[in-house]
Write a protein that holds these residues in place. Structure first.
Motif, mmCIF file in Angstrom:
data_model
loop_
_atom_site.group_PDB
_atom_site.id
_atom_site.type_symbol
_atom_site.label_atom_id
_atom_site.label_comp_id
_atom_site.label_asym_id
_atom_site.label_seq_id
_atom_site.Cartn_x
_atom_site.Cartn_y
_atom_site.Cartn_z
ATOM 1 N N TRP A 266 0.892 -1.168 0.000
ATOM 2 C CA TRP A 266 0.000 0.000 0.000
ATOM 3 C C TRP A 266 0.921 1.206 0.000
ATOM 4 N N PRO A 358 -1.542 -5.979 -4.701
ATOM 5 C CA PRO A 358 -2.013 -7.161 -3.955
ATOM 6 C C PRO A 358 -1.013 -8.327 -3.999
ATOM 7 N N VAL A 359 -1.518 -9.509 -3.714
ATOM 8 C CA VAL A 359 -0.665 -10.697 -3.524
ATOM 9 C C VAL A 359 0.424 -10.827 -4.594
ATOM 10 N N MET A 369 1.978 -11.075 1.087
ATOM 11 C CA MET A 369 0.721 -10.392 1.390
ATOM 12 C C MET A 369 1.024 -9.003 1.961
ATOM 13 N N CYS A 370 -0.032 -8.234 2.221
ATOM 14 C CA CYS A 370 0.164 -6.895 2.793
ATOM 15 C C CYS A 370 0.324 -7.025 4.308
ATOM 16 N N CYS A 373 -2.599 -5.816 6.725
ATOM 17 C CA CYS A 373 -3.689 -5.756 5.727
ATOM 18 C C CYS A 373 -4.908 -4.996 6.265
ATOM 19 N N PRO A 374 -5.302 -3.909 5.596
ATOM 20 C CA PRO A 374 -6.495 -3.175 6.036
ATOM 21 C C PRO A 374 -7.789 -3.864 5.596
ATOM 22 N N ASP A 375 -7.710 -4.736 4.593
ATOM 23 C CA ASP A 375 -8.915 -5.340 4.036
ATOM 24 C C ASP A 375 -9.164 -6.728 4.613
ATOM 25 N N TRP A 385 -7.662 -12.635 5.051
ATOM 26 C CA TRP A 385 -7.482 -11.711 3.911
ATOM 27 C C TRP A 385 -8.699 -11.795 2.992
ATOM 28 N N SER A 386 -9.307 -10.658 2.712
ATOM 29 C CA SER A 386 -10.485 -10.690 1.837
ATOM 30 C C SER A 386 -10.112 -11.040 0.395
ATOM 31 N N CYS A 387 -8.891 -10.708 -0.017
ATOM 32 C CA CYS A 387 -8.523 -10.952 -1.425
ATOM 33 C C CYS A 387 -8.393 -12.443 -1.736
HETATM 34 S S1 SF4 Z 1 -6.920 -8.155 1.151
HETATM 35 FE FE1 SF4 Z 1 -5.213 -7.509 2.407
HETATM 36 S S2 SF4 Z 1 -3.503 -8.759 1.732
HETATM 37 FE FE2 SF4 Z 1 -5.056 -8.856 0.163
HETATM 38 S S3 SF4 Z 1 -4.514 -7.229 -1.286
HETATM 39 FE FE3 SF4 Z 1 -6.007 -6.379 0.151
HETATM 40 S S4 SF4 Z 1 -4.744 -5.449 1.703
HETATM 41 FE FE4 SF4 Z 1 -3.428 -6.833 0.601
#
Ligand code: SF4
Length: 411
Positions: A266, A358-359, A369-370, A373-375, A385-387
């Motif tokens: 990010w 992203p990944v 991964m982030c 992770c905010p998501d 992880w939502s992604c």
């Molecule tokens: S869900 Fe989390 S780990 Fe996946 S791309 Fe978004 S911020 Fe990154």
């Protein structure tokens, strides 16, 4: 741009973590009225969660994660029949509700209701690979007309932030400077621009994939593809592209990767300007002060904020002693006042530009991964992880890569 040009020691590492984060991610539905090329969620028509299920997920967030905002995503959350009630519940629990939508269902009347229920802002996803009715075949530049319509609609309703998301592909990355330029002409009504770099699960020659001890085909996943498109665009490449037109464009803060500390997962750039003219880009100390002050005063890190806050650009200049880049902006502001003293009565606006990478699939088979992770979302009462949620929904666990061995033992 060489990685070394984007030096992590010159950037502020956002203090977000799994337990204490500016944002969390809620998906009340997986249903959607578009079928975007880069979407990573399986579109399921009958997937609306009940209000009780949503409330339970929110209580998991409250228990496990100190969070300022809740991104209400999906699918498209405006398809949920109880979206207004969901927003209201989120707001009453003390989170800031932010709605991530393609905007198709957003009427003025619904906007009024959602504002009344407590919506703090919208993130509207618009890009050229959505197959959007009435806009098929339009490029990113042409879609600015649609972006402007939504920005004006939100400004007319007042009091809610306006952010735009777009997925960036190898063949659309050249438009990123156009979007940055467009946003710079609407600093007063566009608070955030987000570029999400396209990713897909693509079979790798050297790896097999397993879930729960069973070998699986990646094509079973919603986000798989094997048509040769680039799935490894990096944030520094986008910065380099934007800098070709705006040499001053300089990020101030980042989240690193879980596997690669020098990856910019990010990457946040902040800028201040008049409503139609950017004066300059803020530095890392500005962002550090804002995050630290917000946490000190409110107990939470900050992501989304209302336009009344982003219109306080002149107040932000008070932090100039801490941040050299803010001093440059202050100098330009004073010069503009010398040319036209009436500008003292004009607002200065703050605007964010976020690049999300992203990944990343690593050469050793690991996934980068982030970190922080905010998501993160809730699945089976756990934070995930939502992604990569489709892996859990489909297989009940994350998918793992296992190197193929030459003698085919593993194959
Ligand atoms: S869900 Fe989390 S780990 Fe996946 S791309 Fe978004 S911020 Fe990154």
């Amino acid at each position: 741009m060489e990685k070394s040009v984007l030096d992590l020691r010159r950037l502020y590492r956002l203090p977000w973590s799994l337990a204490d984060n500016a944002i969390s991610w809620l998906e009340p539905t997986s249903a959607c009225n578009l079928s975007c090329d880069g979407c990573y969620r399986k579109n399921e028509a009958n997937s609306h969660k009940t209000v009780e299920e949503v409330t339970r997920e929110l209580s998991i967030f409250r228990k496990m994660r100190n969070s300022d905002g809740i991104s209400i995503a999906g699918g498209d959350p405006l398809l949920h029949p109880d979206i207004t009630e969901i927003v209201s519940i989120i707001s009453k629990m003390g989170f800031k509700p932010v709605i991530n939508t393609n905007g198709i269902l957003l009427s003025r009347e619904l906007l009024r209701e959602l504002k009344k229920a407590g919506t703090v802002g919208f993130t509207i996803h618009i890009d050229s690979k959505q197959g959007r009715p009435g806009w098929k075949g339009k490029n990113e530049l042409e879609l600015n007309e649609l972006r402007l319509r939504y920005a004006e609609m939100l400004a007319e309703a007042g009091g809610m932030s306006c952010a735009f998301n777009s997925t960036v592909y190898d063949d659309t990355v050249s438009y990123t400077p156009d979007l940055v330029e467009w946003a710079g002409k609407h600093m007063d009504i566009v608070q955030v621009m987000v570029f999400i770099l396209y990713r897909a699960a693509t079979p790798q020659l050297n790896f097999n994939w397993y879930a729960n001890g069973r070998k699986i085909g990646l094509e079973e996943l919603q986000y798989s593809e094997n048509n040769g498109r680039r799935i490894d665009l990096q944030s520094p490449e986008v910065v380099a592209k934007i800098r070709e037109r705006f040499p001053e464009f300089t990020p101030c803060a980042f989240l690193n990767g879980t596997e690669k500390p020098d990856s910019f997962k990010w990457l946040l750039t902040g800028r201040i300007g008049y409503k139609d003219r950017v004066l300059g880009y803020v530095g890392p100390k500005h962002m550090e002060s804002i995050q630290a002050m917000h946490h000190l005063l409110k107990g939470r890190y900050l992501a989304y904020c209302k336009p009344s806050y982003t219109a306080m650009g002149k107040t932000m200049l008070l932090l100039s002693p801490l941040d050299p880049r803010l001093r440059v902006i202050s100098g330009r502001f004073l010069t503009s006042l010398l040319a036209n003293p009436l500008k003292l009565f004009k607002n200065l606006y703050y605007q964010s530009i976020m690049i999300i990478q992203p990944v990343d699939f690593m050469e050793n088979g690991a996934q980068n991964m982030c970190d922080g992770c905010p998501d993160v979302t809730v699945w089976n009462d756990k934070l995930v992880w939502s992604c990569r949620l489709e892996e859990l929904k489909q297989f009940g666990c994350w998918v793992h890569s296992v190197p193929r061995v030459e003698n085919n033992v593993n194959v």
